[in-house]
Design a protein around this motif. Structure first.
Motif, PDB file in Angstrom:
ATOM      1  N   GLU A 183       0.813  -1.207   0.000  1.00 22.75           N
ATOM      2  CA  GLU A 183       0.000   0.000   0.000  1.00 22.75           C
ATOM      3  C   GLU A 183       0.853   1.266   0.000  1.00 22.75           C
ATOM      4  O   GLU A 183       2.010   1.259   0.414  1.00 22.75           O
ATOM      5  CB  GLU A 183      -0.910   0.018   1.228  1.00 22.75           C
ATOM      6  CG  GLU A 183      -1.776  -1.226   1.398  1.00 22.75           C
ATOM      7  CD  GLU A 183      -2.797  -1.383   0.292  1.00 22.75           C
ATOM      8  OE1 GLU A 183      -3.190  -0.357  -0.301  1.00 22.75           O
ATOM      9  OE2 GLU A 183      -3.211  -2.518   0.027  1.00 22.75           O
ATOM     10  N   LYS A 184       0.248   2.359  -0.466  1.00 28.09           N
ATOM     11  CA  LYS A 184       0.885   3.667  -0.342  1.00 28.09           C
ATOM     12  C   LYS A 184       0.672   4.176   1.078  1.00 28.09           C
ATOM     13  O   LYS A 184      -0.352   3.887   1.701  1.00 28.09           O
ATOM     14  CB  LYS A 184       0.255   4.668  -1.321  1.00 28.09           C
ATOM     15  CG  LYS A 184       0.480   4.376  -2.789  1.00 28.09           C
ATOM     16  CD  LYS A 184      -0.249   5.404  -3.651  1.00 28.09           C
ATOM     17  CE  LYS A 184      -0.119   5.092  -5.131  1.00 28.09           C
ATOM     18  NZ  LYS A 184      -0.904   6.037  -5.970  1.00 28.09           N
ATOM     19  N   HIS A 185       1.640   4.944   1.570  1.00 27.19           N
ATOM     20  CA  HIS A 185       1.520   5.561   2.885  1.00 27.19           C
ATOM     21  C   HIS A 185       1.807   7.048   2.740  1.00 27.19           C
ATOM     22  O   HIS A 185       2.892   7.431   2.294  1.00 27.19           O
ATOM     23  CB  HIS A 185       2.483   4.897   3.870  1.00 27.19           C
ATOM     24  CG  HIS A 185       2.208   3.428   4.041  1.00 27.19           C
ATOM     25  ND1 HIS A 185       1.210   2.964   4.876  1.00 27.19           N
ATOM     26  CD2 HIS A 185       2.750   2.337   3.454  1.00 27.19           C
ATOM     27  CE1 HIS A 185       1.171   1.646   4.807  1.00 27.19           C
ATOM     28  NE2 HIS A 185       2.097   1.233   3.950  1.00 27.19           N
ATOM     29  N   ASP A 186       0.779   7.856   3.034  1.00 27.87           N
ATOM     30  CA  ASP A 186       0.847   9.293   2.787  1.00 27.87           C
ATOM     31  C   ASP A 186       1.146   9.572   1.314  1.00 27.87           C
ATOM     32  O   ASP A 186       1.833  10.538   0.971  1.00 27.87           O
ATOM     33  CB  ASP A 186       1.908   9.955   3.669  1.00 27.87           C
ATOM     34  CG  ASP A 186       1.562   9.878   5.151  1.00 27.87           C
ATOM     35  OD1 ASP A 186       0.356   9.957   5.475  1.00 27.87           O
ATOM     36  OD2 ASP A 186       2.480   9.725   5.975  1.00 27.87           O
ATOM     37  N   GLY A 187       0.626   8.698   0.444  1.00 29.07           N
ATOM     38  CA  GLY A 187       0.786   8.884  -0.990  1.00 29.07           C
ATOM     39  C   GLY A 187       2.040   8.285  -1.585  1.00 29.07           C
ATOM     40  O   GLY A 187       2.245   8.354  -2.796  1.00 29.07           O
ATOM     41  N   TYR A 188       2.874   7.668  -0.745  1.00 33.25           N
ATOM     42  CA  TYR A 188       4.163   7.156  -1.211  1.00 33.25           C
ATOM     43  C   TYR A 188       4.246   5.631  -1.091  1.00 33.25           C
ATOM     44  O   TYR A 188       3.835   5.057  -0.090  1.00 33.25           O
ATOM     45  CB  TYR A 188       5.308   7.745  -0.391  1.00 33.25           C
ATOM     46  CG  TYR A 188       5.582   9.206  -0.659  1.00 33.25           C
ATOM     47  CD1 TYR A 188       6.693   9.611  -1.398  1.00 33.25           C
ATOM     48  CD2 TYR A 188       4.728  10.190  -0.158  1.00 33.25           C
ATOM     49  CE1 TYR A 188       6.951  10.958  -1.637  1.00 33.25           C
ATOM     50  CE2 TYR A 188       4.974  11.541  -0.396  1.00 33.25           C
ATOM     51  CZ  TYR A 188       6.089  11.909  -1.133  1.00 33.25           C
ATOM     52  OH  TYR A 188       6.338  13.239  -1.374  1.00 33.25           O
ATOM     53  N   TYR A 189       4.795   5.000  -2.133  1.00 33.60           N
ATOM     54  CA  TYR A 189       5.203   3.611  -2.021  1.00 33.60           C
ATOM     55  C   TYR A 189       6.632   3.579  -1.482  1.00 33.60           C
ATOM     56  O   TYR A 189       7.395   4.535  -1.666  1.00 33.60           O
ATOM     57  CB  TYR A 189       5.214   2.918  -3.390  1.00 33.60           C
ATOM     58  CG  TYR A 189       3.867   2.461  -3.891  1.00 33.60           C
ATOM     59  CD1 TYR A 189       3.087   1.572  -3.150  1.00 33.60           C
ATOM     60  CD2 TYR A 189       3.390   2.877  -5.135  1.00 33.60           C
ATOM     61  CE1 TYR A 189       1.849   1.143  -3.630  1.00 33.60           C
ATOM     62  CE2 TYR A 189       2.159   2.454  -5.611  1.00 33.60           C
ATOM     63  CZ  TYR A 189       1.398   1.584  -4.855  1.00 33.60           C
ATOM     64  OH  TYR A 189       0.182   1.161  -5.320  1.00 33.60           O
TER      65      TYR A 189
END
Length: 218
Positions: A183-189
């Motif tokens: 998943e992305k976290h705060d928009g980041y992979y």
């Protein structure tokens, strides 16, 4: 390589494309466009998977090159965000030409499969030493590696470091990490997340098979 699911192009870009005489070279909305591409990709390079930002080291890549596909120069579906592949360093004579990769290496060549196709994740196999090899019968993976320079020393080292970071993880920790990196976290992979995912899945698969073997009655 990560399968990329694109969203919609930014309104600023769409409106500018309706302007008579607009071309990719004189496009004013490139920064906004690049930001959308980065968001779709979780801020990792479309090809190698390193972390990228909305700066001069990130390029708007045309899957089908502009030189031979002028009609696709402003097609959002033909665009991805790529690292500069060491091109800026090469211009400053910091690195030799043979170590460039991704968009800088690809140039106007075609690739047999793109990150927009889900099967791209099944075309490449990553090894403990950081190298990558094609794993599909059609040979698309091998061609992809060749065109994009995915086995240059820099990328091999980066992937090896990622894999080695999991060496001391137990099964429970690996399972948690697998769920995290998907998943992305705060928009980041996570950079090179697809390398981590493939490695962890392989380890967990071996663990399951070993446990099943242990449970077989004598």
């Amino acid at each position: 390589m990560k399968h990329i699911i694109k969203t919609s192009p930014p309104d600023e870009f769409v409106k500018e494309c309706e302007t008579p005489g607009v071309s990719f070279s004189n496009l004013r909305s490139k920064k906004t466009l690049k930001e959308r591409l980065l968001q779709d990709q979780g801020f990792i390079c479309c090809y190698c998977g390193c972390e990228i930002k909305n700066d001069g080291h990130t390029k708007i890549e045309h899957i089908k090159c502009q030189e031979r596909h002028e009609d696709l120069a402003l097609c959002f579906e033909n665009m991805l965000a790529s690292c500069d592949g060491g091109e800026n360093d090469r211009k400053n004579k910091v690195v030799p030409p043979h170590v460039i990769h991704c968009d800088a290496k690809k140039g106007s060549d075609d690739i047999p499969i793109s990150p927009l196709e889900k099967d791209v994740e099944n075309c490449l196999m990553y090894f403990d030493d950081g190298t990558v090899k094609g794993s599909d019968l059609e040979g698309k993976g091998s061609k992809l590696i060749q065109v994009l320079g995915l086995n240059v020393a820099y990328l091999v080292t980066q992937r090896k470091n990622v894999i080695e970071s999991y060496k001391d993880f137990d099964v429970t920790e690996l399972e948690k990490e697998l769920n995290w990196i998907k998943e992305k976290h705060d928009g980041y992979y996570e950079p090179f997340c697809f390398v981590s995912e493939q490695y962890i899945k392989a380890i967990l698969n071996v663990s399951v098979k070993y446990e099943e073997k242990e449970e077989v009655p004598v």
